[in-house]
Enzyme design. Structure first.
Site, PDB file in Angstrom:
ATOM      1  N   PRO A 141       0.819  -1.207   0.000  1.00 44.72           N
ATOM      2  CA  PRO A 141       0.000   0.000   0.000  1.00 44.72           C
ATOM      3  C   PRO A 141       0.857   1.265   0.000  1.00 44.72           C
ATOM      4  O   PRO A 141       1.474   1.609   0.987  1.00 44.72           O
ATOM      5  CB  PRO A 141      -0.825  -0.098   1.280  1.00 44.72           C
ATOM      6  N   GLU A 142       0.881   1.914  -1.143  1.00 43.13           N
ATOM      7  CA  GLU A 142       1.505   3.220  -1.239  1.00 43.13           C
ATOM      8  C   GLU A 142       0.387   4.217  -1.497  1.00 43.13           C
ATOM      9  O   GLU A 142      -0.782   3.878  -1.348  1.00 43.13           O
ATOM     10  CB  GLU A 142       2.551   3.217  -2.367  1.00 43.13           C
ATOM     11  N   LYS A 161       0.935   8.049   2.999  1.00 45.61           N
ATOM     12  CA  LYS A 161       0.386   6.700   3.178  1.00 45.61           C
ATOM     13  C   LYS A 161      -0.525   6.611   4.391  1.00 45.61           C
ATOM     14  O   LYS A 161      -0.938   5.512   4.776  1.00 45.61           O
ATOM     15  CB  LYS A 161       1.530   5.683   3.313  1.00 45.61           C
ATOM     16  N   HIS A 195      -7.537 -12.401  10.013  1.00 40.31           N
ATOM     17  CA  HIS A 195      -6.499 -11.381  10.179  1.00 40.31           C
ATOM     18  C   HIS A 195      -7.054  -9.997  10.480  1.00 40.31           C
ATOM     19  O   HIS A 195      -6.329  -9.016  10.359  1.00 40.31           O
ATOM     20  CB  HIS A 195      -5.582 -11.309   8.953  1.00 40.31           C
ATOM     21  N   ARG A 214      -0.082  -9.092   8.011  1.00 42.73           N
ATOM     22  CA  ARG A 214       1.284  -9.135   8.568  1.00 42.73           C
ATOM     23  C   ARG A 214       1.479  -8.190   9.732  1.00 42.73           C
ATOM     24  O   ARG A 214       2.597  -8.022  10.212  1.00 42.73           O
ATOM     25  CB  ARG A 214       2.305  -8.837   7.463  1.00 42.73           C
ATOM     26  N   ARG A 267      15.775  -3.406   0.234  1.00 42.54           N
ATOM     27  CA  ARG A 267      14.600  -3.451  -0.641  1.00 42.54           C
ATOM     28  C   ARG A 267      15.043  -3.883  -2.036  1.00 42.54           C
ATOM     29  O   ARG A 267      16.118  -3.520  -2.498  1.00 42.54           O
ATOM     30  CB  ARG A 267      13.936  -2.080  -0.735  1.00 42.54           C
TER      31      ARG A 267
END
Length: 261
Positions: free
Chosen positions: A2-3, A59, A93, A112, A250
């Site tokens: 998610p950006e 974000k 989740h 996560r 990254r």
DNA sequence: AGGACGCCCTGTTCGC
DNA sequence: TGCGAACAGGGCGTCC
């Protein structure tokens, strides 16, 4: 991942589904996503309140409450919102559930658990606390140049530095640099004003296109690198081989032919 | 001050 | 075919 475009979609989703509904109670299934809150303090702050609007900076998604205060959401890399019009079991989740008096709910889901749910006085207060730069979607060229141009280090590092410019992450920074034909390791301060212009323009085009595609890579143009991020895949422009590289842990991605140093 | 690196997390993908 | 290792990465803290 998610950006900015993904968060903008979440913002619109919240606006379309969850405004002006009275919150009855909050259930926290995993308090590791809470920042500066306990389930009890969060519950107290939002009890009997309503999300009045839906705003975004970089974000961060911030939903101001009626009267005062706001709830802030950060989606880490796997977070999303899920709205229910009627009673429904919490999703797998699901970390935090805002149950509405009408029987429905808004779930914050982060498989996560790298995201954050918190409160803030306002969007502005949160932006200050997090030292966020201007939002990449609304920043003017002059401000963009002032933030990015003087930075030391690589242009990719500058674009993804949330305190310089808020909203771009690994994937969209790569995309914007590809569309602008700029090498990710190019020194930010060595870019000519023409190159900075091109970069700004590419940023605008990419963000607008990504939001229009609802941040779904499959719905984006074939000319986008986004869909070709594996090593050896053909560059959508020159059909050469896409290269990947490690930067700060990254996985970066670029086309050495279209983005020469 | 920038950048490498580790950590947090767990679903997915990869390799043997 | 199966299982464990590696990977993915936003943000933050630490170190150089």
């Amino acid at each position: 991942m998610p950006e900015l475009p993904d968060v903008e979609c979440q913002r619109r989703y919240l606006a379309a589904t969850s405004l002006h509904r009275t919150i009855e109670r909050v259930r926290v299934f995993d308090d590791r996503v809470l920042e500066g809150e306990t389930p009890a303090t969060l519950g107290r702050k939002v009890h009997a309140r309503r999300f009045e609007s839906s705003r975004r900076h970089g974000k961060w998604l911030v939903a101001p409450l009626d009267r005062r205060g706001a709830v802030g959401f950060h989606f880490g890399m796997t977070g999303r919102l899920e709205s229910h019009r009627a009673p429904a079991p919490p999703p797998a989740h699901g970390q935090v559930r805002f149950r509405f008096r009408d029987g429905g709910a808004l779930d914050y889901v982060a498989p996560r658990k790298l995201g954050v749910v918190r409160t803030a006085e306002s969007l502005v207060e949160l932006v200050e606390e997090k030292s966020l730069g201007p939002d990449a979607w609304t920043v003017s060229y002059d401000e963009f140049r002032a933030r990015i141009g003087p930075k030391r280090g690589t242009i990719k590092g500058a674009l993804t530095d949330q305190s310089a410019l808020a909203g771009l992450g690994n994937v969209y920074a790569d995309e914007i640099l590809f569309q602008a034909g700029i090498h990710p390791r190019a020194a930010a301060s060595h870019l000519s004003s023409d190159r900075l212009r091109t970069l700004f323009s590419a940023m605008h085009d990419v963000l607008r296109t990504a939001v229009a595609a609802r941040a779904d890579p499959e719905s984006m143009p074939d000319s986008y690198l986004l869909r070709r991020r594996s090593p050896g895949e053909p560059c959508p422009r020159c059909s050469g081989s896409v290269e990947t590289y490690q930067v700060g842990g990254r996985r970066g991605c670029y086309c050495p032919r279209c983005q020469p140093r």
